[in-house]
Motif scaffolding. Sequence first.
Motif, PDB file in Angstrom:
ATOM      1  N   LYS A 220       4.366   7.241  -0.572  1.00  0.00           N
ATOM      2  CA  LYS A 220       3.021   7.593  -1.082  1.00  0.00           C
ATOM      3  C   LYS A 220       2.190   6.340  -1.303  1.00  0.00           C
ATOM      4  CE  LYS A 220       1.927  10.787  -3.877  1.00  0.00           C
ATOM      5  NZ  LYS A 220       1.377  12.038  -3.543  1.00  0.00           N
ATOM      6  N   GLU A 221       0.893   6.530  -1.313  1.00  0.00           N
ATOM      7  CA  GLU A 221       0.004   5.412  -1.588  1.00  0.00           C
ATOM      8  C   GLU A 221       0.351   4.794  -2.961  1.00  0.00           C
ATOM      9  OE1 GLU A 221      -4.725   4.741  -0.699  1.00  0.00           O
ATOM     10  OE2 GLU A 221      -4.065   6.640  -1.523  1.00  0.00           O
ATOM     11  N   THR A 222       0.386   3.472  -3.030  1.00  0.00           N
ATOM     12  CA  THR A 222       0.726   2.841  -4.315  1.00  0.00           C
ATOM     13  C   THR A 222      -0.438   3.019  -5.303  1.00  0.00           C
ATOM     14  OG1 THR A 222      -0.166   0.736  -3.563  1.00  0.00           O
ATOM     15  CG2 THR A 222       2.212   1.066  -3.305  1.00  0.00           C
TER      16      THR A 222
ATOM     17  N   LYS B 220      -3.140   0.481  -4.704  1.00  0.00           N
ATOM     18  CA  LYS B 220      -3.997   0.719  -3.541  1.00  0.00           C
ATOM     19  C   LYS B 220      -5.006   1.832  -3.878  1.00  0.00           C
ATOM     20  CE  LYS B 220      -5.088   0.231   0.832  1.00  0.00           C
ATOM     21  NZ  LYS B 220      -5.257   1.421   1.568  1.00  0.00           N
ATOM     22  N   LYS B 221      -4.482   2.875  -4.523  1.00  0.00           N
ATOM     23  CA  LYS B 221      -5.328   4.039  -4.789  1.00  0.00           C
ATOM     24  C   LYS B 221      -6.327   3.797  -5.934  1.00  0.00           C
ATOM     25  CE  LYS B 221      -4.719   9.035  -5.514  1.00  0.00           C
ATOM     26  NZ  LYS B 221      -5.439   9.788  -4.607  1.00  0.00           N
TER      27      LYS B 221
ATOM     28  N   ASP C  38       0.803  -1.233   0.000  1.00  0.00           N
ATOM     29  CA  ASP C  38       0.000   0.000   0.000  1.00  0.00           C
ATOM     30  C   ASP C  38       0.831   1.276   0.000  1.00  0.00           C
ATOM     31  OD1 ASP C  38       0.899  -0.314   2.522  1.00  0.00           O
ATOM     32  OD2 ASP C  38      -1.082  -0.647   3.437  1.00  0.00           O
ATOM     33  N   LEU C  39       2.144   1.129   0.195  1.00  0.00           N
ATOM     34  CA  LEU C  39       2.994   2.324   0.276  1.00  0.00           C
ATOM     35  C   LEU C  39       4.257   2.140  -0.562  1.00  0.00           C
ATOM     36  CD1 LEU C  39       2.719   4.912   2.105  1.00  0.00           C
ATOM     37  CD2 LEU C  39       4.429   3.867   3.588  1.00  0.00           C
TER      38      LEU C  39
END
Length: 321
Positions: free
Chosen positions: A93-95, A98-99, A88-89
């Motif tokens: 930053k958010e991957t 994930k986003k 997820d990171l």
Amino acid sequence: MEKLAYEESYELVKEEIQKALTNSPRIINEYLTHLSAAQGKMIRAVSVLTCAQDEEGKINPSAVHAAAAIEIIHLASLVHDDVIDDADLRRGKETLQKKYGKRTAVICGDYLLSLALKMTAAIPNRKDYEDYEDMNLPNYISRLCLGELLQHINNDNLNLTVFEYIKIISGKTAALFEASFLAGAIMGGYPAEEIKKYRKIGNYAGLIFQMQDDCLDFDETVEQAKKPVQSDYEQGVITLPVIYALGQLPDFKKKAAEGCIGRADINRAVEKSGGLNFTKQMIGRYYKKAERCISRLDTTEEKRRKITAIVKKATGMKVEL
Ligand code: FPP
Ligand code: MG
């Protein structure tokens, strides 16, 4: 074409990457702009540029495009890796996965690969490099994929050997480092014998980098790593500290085979067996090999120092590149 100073080339690589990501077609722009907001360590780009430097430290502009392309290939592989690892990171930053979801991330990774191929195809005067064909980036991309696949096939393999582990990381990480050093040396116009040495140093740097990265999974916090930690084993990835612990502690291996170990057991076993020390000793061994190879380069003392700094950085030392 006029050669460039190091700092200028480095800025141009960053610019080329940013442009490629942010000027992308509207339909994919949001995703690539998300990626452009977090820069990586750029160690592969630095490797290309450093290896390409001539006796005066000047760089052929083509090396800028090669460096940008290799960083984009690396980014593509990370976008896909985060799908595989369900991470997820990334880079704090958010991957993408994930986003925006795994499907979007897979397609964006593919698109990034096409961007990198376009960049290499656009290298001006590439026919002028006698050894351009030897750069063979597609071959390195294949090695990258095969290394990752070999890792996947060996998921949860408690009998994984050190030899097999080296084969995995040689593909999934060392290949692109090798490609960076090779591309730099080719763009620098060095003779075949010299190019071979650069390639070898790149390979050692890549192996060191991945072994160190595998130690960080135990050593660092999420805040320090800017990506998930304490997660390799949970993803079925058997890294060197764990291979060593499994070999040293039969009870731990038995429990692992029965599937009844948790994170605390793994950390304890790695600690008790000295798995991290063993891995760091291996890093030391490869560092020595790299050092020997660097000392044999027919170049300036300043360039040897810079290449040594890259290898040191791969070991996790805090050095300025
Ligand atoms: C990170 O490893 C991942 C890699 C070094 C390579 C991943 C390669 C692929 C997914 C093959 C596809 C390639 C392309 C070009 C699209 P890691 O999970 O050990 O490191 P991490 O902690 O940074 O995630
Ligand atoms: Mg990963």
